[in-house]
Design a protein around this motif. Structure first.
Motif, PDB file in Angstrom:
ATOM      1  N   LEU A   1       0.866  -1.175   0.000  1.00  0.00           N
ATOM      2  CA  LEU A   1       0.000   0.000   0.000  1.00  0.00           C
ATOM      3  C   LEU A   1       0.905   1.228   0.000  1.00  0.00           C
ATOM      4  CD1 LEU A   1      -2.638   1.617   0.385  1.00  0.00           C
ATOM      5  CD2 LEU A   1      -2.487   1.125   2.825  1.00  0.00           C
ATOM      6  N   LEU A   2       0.808   2.041  -1.054  1.00  0.00           N
ATOM      7  CA  LEU A   2       1.650   3.226  -1.175  1.00  0.00           C
ATOM      8  C   LEU A   2       0.973   4.447  -0.570  1.00  0.00           C
ATOM      9  CD1 LEU A   2       3.079   2.870  -4.807  1.00  0.00           C
ATOM     10  CD2 LEU A   2       4.273   2.439  -2.638  1.00  0.00           C
ATOM     11  N   LEU A   3       1.771   5.262   0.123  1.00  0.00           N
ATOM     12  CA  LEU A   3       1.310   6.536   0.659  1.00  0.00           C
ATOM     13  C   LEU A   3       2.084   7.645  -0.040  1.00  0.00           C
ATOM     14  CD1 LEU A   3       1.516   5.707   4.489  1.00  0.00           C
ATOM     15  CD2 LEU A   3      -0.475   5.449   2.988  1.00  0.00           C
ATOM     16  N   THR A   4       1.384   8.709  -0.435  1.00  0.00           N
ATOM     17  CA  THR A   4       2.093   9.802  -1.104  1.00  0.00           C
ATOM     18  C   THR A   4       1.341  11.111  -0.977  1.00  0.00           C
ATOM     19  OG1 THR A   4       3.011  10.563  -3.218  1.00  0.00           O
ATOM     20  CG2 THR A   4       0.970   9.310  -3.300  1.00  0.00           C
ATOM     21  N   ALA A   5       2.110  12.188  -0.995  1.00  0.00           N
ATOM     22  CA  ALA A   5       1.514  13.523  -0.975  1.00  0.00           C
ATOM     23  C   ALA A   5       0.996  13.904  -2.354  1.00  0.00           C
ATOM     24  CB  ALA A   5       2.549  14.547  -0.503  1.00  0.00           C
ATOM     25  N   ARG A   6       1.391  13.132  -3.371  1.00  0.00           N
ATOM     26  CA  ARG A   6       0.930  13.392  -4.733  1.00  0.00           C
ATOM     27  C   ARG A   6      -0.292  12.526  -5.016  1.00  0.00           C
ATOM     28  NH1 ARG A   6       6.150  12.589  -8.435  1.00  0.00           N
ATOM     29  NH2 ARG A   6       5.766  10.477  -7.681  1.00  0.00           N
ATOM     30  N   GLY A   7      -1.442  13.151  -5.102  1.00  0.00           N
ATOM     31  CA  GLY A   7      -2.672  12.376  -5.220  1.00  0.00           C
ATOM     32  C   GLY A   7      -3.356  12.450  -6.570  1.00  0.00           C
ATOM     33  N   GLU A   8      -2.648  12.944  -7.596  1.00  0.00           N
ATOM     34  CA  GLU A   8      -3.266  13.051  -8.908  1.00  0.00           C
ATOM     35  C   GLU A   8      -3.445  11.672  -9.541  1.00  0.00           C
ATOM     36  OE1 GLU A   8      -1.222  15.788 -11.377  1.00  0.00           O
ATOM     37  OE2 GLU A   8      -1.160  17.376  -9.863  1.00  0.00           O
ATOM     38  N   THR A   9      -4.355  11.595 -10.486  1.00  0.00           N
ATOM     39  CA  THR A   9      -4.689  10.306 -11.098  1.00  0.00           C
ATOM     40  C   THR A   9      -3.469   9.643 -11.716  1.00  0.00           C
ATOM     41  OG1 THR A   9      -6.930  11.064 -11.566  1.00  0.00           O
ATOM     42  CG2 THR A   9      -6.147   9.166 -12.805  1.00  0.00           C
TER      43      THR A   9
ATOM     44  N   LEU B   1      -9.194   0.740   7.076  1.00  0.00           N
ATOM     45  CA  LEU B   1     -10.155   0.067   6.207  1.00  0.00           C
ATOM     46  C   LEU B   1      -9.470  -0.516   4.973  1.00  0.00           C
ATOM     47  CD1 LEU B   1     -13.143   2.575   6.395  1.00  0.00           C
ATOM     48  CD2 LEU B   1     -13.070   0.259   7.340  1.00  0.00           C
ATOM     49  N   ARG B   2      -8.541   0.241   4.408  1.00  0.00           N
ATOM     50  CA  ARG B   2      -7.837  -0.244   3.210  1.00  0.00           C
ATOM     51  C   ARG B   2      -6.928  -1.425   3.535  1.00  0.00           C
ATOM     52  NH1 ARG B   2      -6.971   3.999  -1.515  1.00  0.00           N
ATOM     53  NH2 ARG B   2      -8.575   5.532  -1.002  1.00  0.00           N
ATOM     54  N   ILE B   3      -6.254  -1.360   4.670  1.00  0.00           N
ATOM     55  CA  ILE B   3      -5.401  -2.473   5.086  1.00  0.00           C
ATOM     56  C   ILE B   3      -6.224  -3.743   5.251  1.00  0.00           C
ATOM     57  CG2 ILE B   3      -4.095  -3.386   7.054  1.00  0.00           C
ATOM     58  CD1 ILE B   3      -2.880  -0.588   7.376  1.00  0.00           C
TER      59      ILE B   3
END
Length: 236
Positions: A79-87, A113-115
C-alpha cells in the motif's frame, strides 16, 4: 489467520512512522518500521510480512522503485502513501505493482479500512508464518525457536533460546538491556532474577550467544552492540 498480521511501515519521517506504528498496534497488528528502502530490504531479507505500507517520496531510492523491485520476487501486498494524489500518480503506483494507493493527508480510519480490505483479498499471504532468519550458515526458525546449521541443530541454553526469541521478534530494532531484563524475567514466568538478568549478566549471556551465531564473536556481524542503547539483530 494465525495471530495478528505483521505490517512493515517504510517512511523516512520518524514522526509519521511512530504515529502509524502506535495506531496500527492499537488496532491489533504487529508492526515493524523501516526508515528507508535499504533498511526495508534488510528487514524483508529476514522476515515475512503480511503487508507493506510505504511512502513514495523518500530520499535515495523512492517507494516506486522499491515497489517495482520487490514485485519481481515478492507477492507481499503493498500500500503506497504519497503527498501526490493526482490520477497519473496513482496509476504510476499501481503499474509499479502496488495493491492500493492512499494520498496524504488521510484519515487513519481510512488507512485501517484499506489495510483490512487488502488482507481479506490475500488470505494465503496472511496465513503464512514468519520466515526463517539467516545468519551466515545458520538458520533460525522463529516458529520452533530452533537454530540450525545445515541439518545440525545448534543447541541453545534456555536463556540463549529466550534471547533469540526476543531479538527475532524485533529484527533491525534496538533492544535495550532493561528490556532484555524484563523480557527474560517474563519468559521465566516471574519477576527478573537480579542474580541472572542484571545488565552485566545480560552482557555475559549475549557473549555466550555470540559464540554460537557469530563467525568472529569479538567482531559481531549479526548481533551488534549499539553503544549507549543496547543490542540489535541484523540477519542477512
Amino acid at each position: 489467520m494465525q495471530g495478528p498480521a505483521h505490517i512493515l511501515i517504510v517512511d523516512d519521517d520518524e514522526r509519521i512512522r511512530g504515529l502509524l506504528q502506535k495506531f496500527l498496534i492499537r488496532n491489533g497488528f504487529m508492526v515493524t518500521t523501516a526508515r528507508d528502502a535499504a533498511h526495508a530490504r534488510r528487514l524483508l531479507a529476514g522476515l515475512e510480512f503480511n503487508l507493506i505500507v510505504m511512502d513514495v517520496m523518500m530520499p535515495g531510492e523512492d517507494g516506486l522503485s522499491l515497489t517495482r523491485d520487490l514485485r519481481r520476487r515478492l507477492a507481499t501486498p503493498i500500500l503506497l502513501l504519497t503527498a501526490r494524489g493526482e490520477t497519473r500518480d496513482r496509476i504510476e503506483g499501481l503499474e509499479a505493482g502496488a495493491d492500493d494507493y492512499l494520498p496524504k493527508p488521510f484519515e487513519p480510519k481510512e488507512l485501517l479500512l484499506r489495510i483490512n480490505a487488502i488482507l481479506r483479498r490475500v488470505p494465503a499471504v496472511a496465513e503464512r508464518g514468519p520466515m526463517p532468519l539467516h545468519l551466515g550458515p545458520l538458520r533460525y526458525d522463529p516458529d520452533r525457536s530452533e537454530l540450525w546449521q545445515g541439518d545440525t541443530l545448534v543447541r541453545l541454553t534456555g536463556t540463549e533460546a529466550a534471547l533469540m526469541r526476543i531479538f527475532a521478534a524485533r529484527v533491525g530494532k534496538v533492544v535495550t538491556r532493561a528490556e532484555l531484563v524484563e523480557e527474560l524475567g517474563r519468559d521465566r514466568g516471574g519477576a527478573p532474577d537480579p542474580g541472572d538478568t542484571q545488565d552485566r549478566a545480560v552482557d555475559v549471556q549475549i557473549t555466550r550467544l555470540r559464540r554460537k551465531i557469530e563467525p568472529d564473536p569479538r567482531e559481531p556481524r549479526y548481533l551488534q552492540t549499539v553503544r549507549g542503547a543496547g543490542y540489535v539483530l541484523s540477519p542477512e
